[in-house]
Design an enzyme around this catalytic site. Structure first.
Site, PDB file in Angstrom:
ATOM      1  N   LEU A 122      32.727  78.800  30.286  1.00  0.00           N
ATOM      2  CA  LEU A 122      32.678  79.762  29.183  1.00  0.00           C
ATOM      3  C   LEU A 122      33.400  79.264  27.942  1.00  0.00           C
ATOM      4  O   LEU A 122      33.145  79.734  26.840  1.00  0.00           O
ATOM      5  CB  LEU A 122      33.301  81.102  29.620  1.00  0.00           C
ATOM      6  CG  LEU A 122      32.485  81.946  30.596  1.00  0.00           C
ATOM      7  CD1 LEU A 122      33.311  83.136  31.072  1.00  0.00           C
ATOM      8  CD2 LEU A 122      31.192  82.421  29.948  1.00  0.00           C
ATOM      9  N   GLY A 123      34.336  78.320  28.129  1.00  0.00           N
ATOM     10  CA  GLY A 123      35.102  77.816  26.994  1.00  0.00           C
ATOM     11  C   GLY A 123      36.094  78.841  26.483  1.00  0.00           C
ATOM     12  O   GLY A 123      36.248  79.929  27.029  1.00  0.00           O
ATOM     13  N   TYR A 124      36.806  78.466  25.407  1.00  0.00           N
ATOM     14  CA  TYR A 124      37.797  79.364  24.808  1.00  0.00           C
ATOM     15  C   TYR A 124      38.711  79.929  25.907  1.00  0.00           C
ATOM     16  O   TYR A 124      38.805  81.141  26.127  1.00  0.00           O
ATOM     17  CB  TYR A 124      37.123  80.503  24.037  1.00  0.00           C
ATOM     18  CG  TYR A 124      36.213  80.020  22.931  1.00  0.00           C
ATOM     19  CD1 TYR A 124      36.713  79.714  21.671  1.00  0.00           C
ATOM     20  CD2 TYR A 124      34.847  79.843  23.158  1.00  0.00           C
ATOM     21  CE1 TYR A 124      35.889  79.268  20.654  1.00  0.00           C
ATOM     22  CE2 TYR A 124      34.009  79.383  22.149  1.00  0.00           C
ATOM     23  CZ  TYR A 124      34.534  79.095  20.903  1.00  0.00           C
ATOM     24  OH  TYR A 124      33.712  78.648  19.906  1.00  0.00           O
ATOM     25  N   THR A 184      29.428  84.271  24.177  1.00  0.00           N
ATOM     26  CA  THR A 184      28.588  83.952  25.331  1.00  0.00           C
ATOM     27  C   THR A 184      27.275  84.715  25.250  1.00  0.00           C
ATOM     28  O   THR A 184      27.266  85.916  24.951  1.00  0.00           O
ATOM     29  CB  THR A 184      29.302  84.328  26.650  1.00  0.00           C
ATOM     30  OG1 THR A 184      30.597  83.727  26.670  1.00  0.00           O
ATOM     31  CG2 THR A 184      28.515  83.854  27.862  1.00  0.00           C
ATOM     32  N   ARG A 221      27.513  99.343  32.723  1.00  0.00           N
ATOM     33  CA  ARG A 221      26.892 100.618  32.377  1.00  0.00           C
ATOM     34  C   ARG A 221      26.678 101.525  33.585  1.00  0.00           C
ATOM     35  O   ARG A 221      26.206 102.654  33.430  1.00  0.00           O
ATOM     36  CB  ARG A 221      25.547 100.369  31.674  1.00  0.00           C
ATOM     37  CG  ARG A 221      25.716  99.822  30.271  1.00  0.00           C
ATOM     38  CD  ARG A 221      24.404  99.535  29.598  1.00  0.00           C
ATOM     39  NE  ARG A 221      24.629  99.049  28.230  1.00  0.00           N
ATOM     40  CZ  ARG A 221      23.689  98.499  27.471  1.00  0.00           C
ATOM     41  NH1 ARG A 221      22.452  98.338  27.958  1.00  0.00           N
ATOM     42  NH2 ARG A 221      23.969  98.098  26.245  1.00  0.00           N
ATOM     43  N   CYS A 262      15.385 100.239   5.887  1.00  0.00           N
ATOM     44  CA  CYS A 262      16.025  98.933   5.765  1.00  0.00           C
ATOM     45  C   CYS A 262      15.856  98.380   4.356  1.00  0.00           C
ATOM     46  O   CYS A 262      14.736  98.060   3.922  1.00  0.00           O
ATOM     47  CB  CYS A 262      15.429  97.958   6.791  1.00  0.00           C
ATOM     48  SG  CYS A 262      16.139  96.300   6.725  1.00  0.00           S
ATOM     49  N   TYR A 291      37.896  94.494  17.602  1.00  0.00           N
ATOM     50  CA  TYR A 291      36.602  94.644  18.262  1.00  0.00           C
ATOM     51  C   TYR A 291      36.761  95.071  19.719  1.00  0.00           C
ATOM     52  O   TYR A 291      36.128  96.026  20.177  1.00  0.00           O
ATOM     53  CB  TYR A 291      35.784  93.345  18.203  1.00  0.00           C
ATOM     54  CG  TYR A 291      34.571  93.438  19.087  1.00  0.00           C
ATOM     55  CD1 TYR A 291      33.440  94.116  18.665  1.00  0.00           C
ATOM     56  CD2 TYR A 291      34.590  92.928  20.388  1.00  0.00           C
ATOM     57  CE1 TYR A 291      32.351  94.272  19.494  1.00  0.00           C
ATOM     58  CE2 TYR A 291      33.506  93.078  21.227  1.00  0.00           C
ATOM     59  CZ  TYR A 291      32.380  93.751  20.777  1.00  0.00           C
ATOM     60  OH  TYR A 291      31.304  93.929  21.609  1.00  0.00           O
ATOM     61  N   THR A 338      33.496  74.046  17.827  1.00  0.00           N
ATOM     62  CA  THR A 338      33.351  74.767  16.564  1.00  0.00           C
ATOM     63  C   THR A 338      33.705  73.898  15.367  1.00  0.00           C
ATOM     64  O   THR A 338      32.987  73.875  14.364  1.00  0.00           O
ATOM     65  CB  THR A 338      34.243  76.027  16.568  1.00  0.00           C
ATOM     66  OG1 THR A 338      33.921  76.816  17.717  1.00  0.00           O
ATOM     67  CG2 THR A 338      34.002  76.851  15.310  1.00  0.00           C
ATOM     68  N   ASP A 374      30.226  93.396  15.998  1.00  0.00           N
ATOM     69  CA  ASP A 374      30.049  92.032  16.496  1.00  0.00           C
ATOM     70  C   ASP A 374      28.914  91.400  15.702  1.00  0.00           C
ATOM     71  O   ASP A 374      28.445  91.958  14.707  1.00  0.00           O
ATOM     72  CB  ASP A 374      29.788  92.020  18.002  1.00  0.00           C
ATOM     73  CG  ASP A 374      28.445  92.657  18.372  1.00  0.00           C
ATOM     74  OD1 ASP A 374      27.780  93.258  17.487  1.00  0.00           O
ATOM     75  OD2 ASP A 374      28.053  92.563  19.558  1.00  0.00           O
ATOM     76  N   CYS A 432      10.526  92.475  13.005  1.00  0.00           N
ATOM     77  CA  CYS A 432      10.308  93.602  12.095  1.00  0.00           C
ATOM     78  C   CYS A 432       9.055  94.408  12.457  1.00  0.00           C
ATOM     79  O   CYS A 432       8.996  95.615  12.193  1.00  0.00           O
ATOM     80  CB  CYS A 432      10.219  93.105  10.655  1.00  0.00           C
ATOM     81  SG  CYS A 432      11.780  92.436  10.021  1.00  0.00           S
ATOM     82  N   GLU A 459      33.323  92.873  28.025  1.00  0.00           N
ATOM     83  CA  GLU A 459      33.377  92.616  26.592  1.00  0.00           C
ATOM     84  C   GLU A 459      34.070  91.293  26.284  1.00  0.00           C
ATOM     85  O   GLU A 459      33.644  90.556  25.391  1.00  0.00           O
ATOM     86  CB  GLU A 459      34.081  93.770  25.876  1.00  0.00           C
ATOM     87  CG  GLU A 459      33.263  95.041  25.785  1.00  0.00           C
ATOM     88  CD  GLU A 459      31.989  94.874  24.960  1.00  0.00           C
ATOM     89  OE1 GLU A 459      31.916  93.931  24.140  1.00  0.00           O
ATOM     90  OE2 GLU A 459      31.071  95.691  25.130  1.00  0.00           O
TER      91      GLU A 459
END
Length: 366
Positions: free
Chosen positions: A80-82, A43, A25, A207, A120, A301, A138, A198, A37
């Protein structure tokens, strides 16, 4: 801001007051947004930011990543995996340098043609880096929209996803995609989380799930299949103070990662018998178990692994370090324990390395 709907204005005002100071940012540089991203998929934010900062420090530009060695990229990614995400980052960086001048393309279809860039990721980069009115959905956005609009279909169903993406696009205020998309994601992370706050939410009057008293029942979860149990055995073969590791092939599970040889325990055999058999089948080495090191359980998973790890030795004396006959790997190495940190291992094997490092029984080769 008179042209904004109450929902849009409330989210933007909330984001203005509550936005977190995050690495991408500072400049909204397309490369930094893209890296961030991809890392943050699957993660948690706090953990992901550490990886983002480390990754961008080592590879500050698209060109530096494109020139990187895959082994180094995988090592930075470890934990991080994947790992397909890391490989796709490298492939996409090389493609962008070769075909797009080293920048992330501004056209959504061109972006989605890059390795690993789906709907995404394309929307996240184009909206944040270029302020294009592309939607993003997401898990955070799914929670917010499913509660605001009482989406009663399972959240991953085609019906729900179609509604969510269409709604996310329709809500983006003209010229404010960068802020709005971040606002709704941030809101889903900090306020409308798995356990929603809430009492702190400025959107309760809008909502539908809050009005109906069913906030805890939205989003409707997808049907979860039970994880398949898998029993495996691996061996830490120590010879003259060195350990044998091998590199997995590029196809199959954990492609290109290093491991301690082993495999699935077959019906009717013990884990100790399994590891001895696997060393003969994979390497043509006759070994025996010296002792059992540990049982390590690690969930994924779709399957849950129980790993029995053994300290191994050769049955016969060998001069030097024998060369394996590789049947299940692309490369083998004899390394010291200290050198294991240079290699990228699957999570279960990394746990095993950490466990050995803490166990005084193995101080003689650690």
């Amino acid at each position: 801001m008179s042209d904004l709907t109450p929902l849009q204005k409330t989210l933007l005002d909330w984001f203005e007051e509550n936005r977190r100071d995050l690495p991408w940012r500072k400049r909204y540089d397309p490369y930094e947004v893209w890296i961030s991203e991809v890392i943050l998929q699957q993660t948690q934010m706090d953990r992901g930011v550490q990886y983002i900062e480390r990754f961008l420090e080592r590879f500050p530009t698209m060109e530096s990543l494109a020139e990187a060695d895959e082994e180094e990229v995988l090592k930075l990614w470890e934990g991080l995996g994947y790992y397909a995400r890391a490989r796709n980052l490298l492939l996409a960086a090389r493609q962008m340098v070769a075909e797009h001048g080293g920048t992330f393309p501004e056209d959504v279809q061109t972006a989605r043609a890059l390795p690993g860039v789906g709907r995404y990721t394309a929307g996240a980069v184009l909206s944040q880096a270029y302020n294009q009115e592309e939607p993003i959905v997401d898990a955070n956005v799914e929670r917010v929209l499913s509660r605001l609009f009482d989406v009663d279909a399972p959240i991953k169903s085609s019906q729900a996803q179609s509604f969510l993406w269409e709604t996310a696009r329709s809500l983006i205020p003209k010229g404010r995609a960068r802020e709005f998309n971040q606002a709704i994601m941030e809101f889903g992370n900090l306020i409308c989380g798995k356990k929603p706050s809430c009492m702190l939410c400025p959107l309760t009057e809008q909502c539908e799930a809050h009005y109906l008293g069913i906030v805890d029942h939205r989003p409707v979860p997808a049907e979860r299949r039970p994880a398949v149990p898998v029993e495996v055995a691996s061996g830490v073969l120590v010879h003259k103070g060195y350990i044998f590791i091998q590199k997995r092939p590029e196809d199959g599970v954990w492609p290109g990662l290093w491991e301690f040889p082993g495999g699935n325990v077959e019906k009717g055999e013990t884990p100790a018998e399994c590891v001895v058999r696997e060393f003969m089948e994979e390497l043509e080495w006759d070994v025996e178990t010296a002792e059992k090191i540990a049982i390590i359980r690690h969930g994924y998973t779709t399957f849950k692994v129980t790993l029995s790890a053994f300290l191994l030795r050769f049955k016969d004396e060998h001069e030097g370090w024998p060369e394996p006959v590789l049947h299940a790997a692309t490369e083998g190495q004899w390394v010291s324990f200290a050198e294991l940190g240079k290699y990228t291992f699957p999570a279960g094997h990394r746990k095993l390395i950490d466990m050995i490092a803490r166990d005084m029984r193995y101080a003689w080769f650690v």
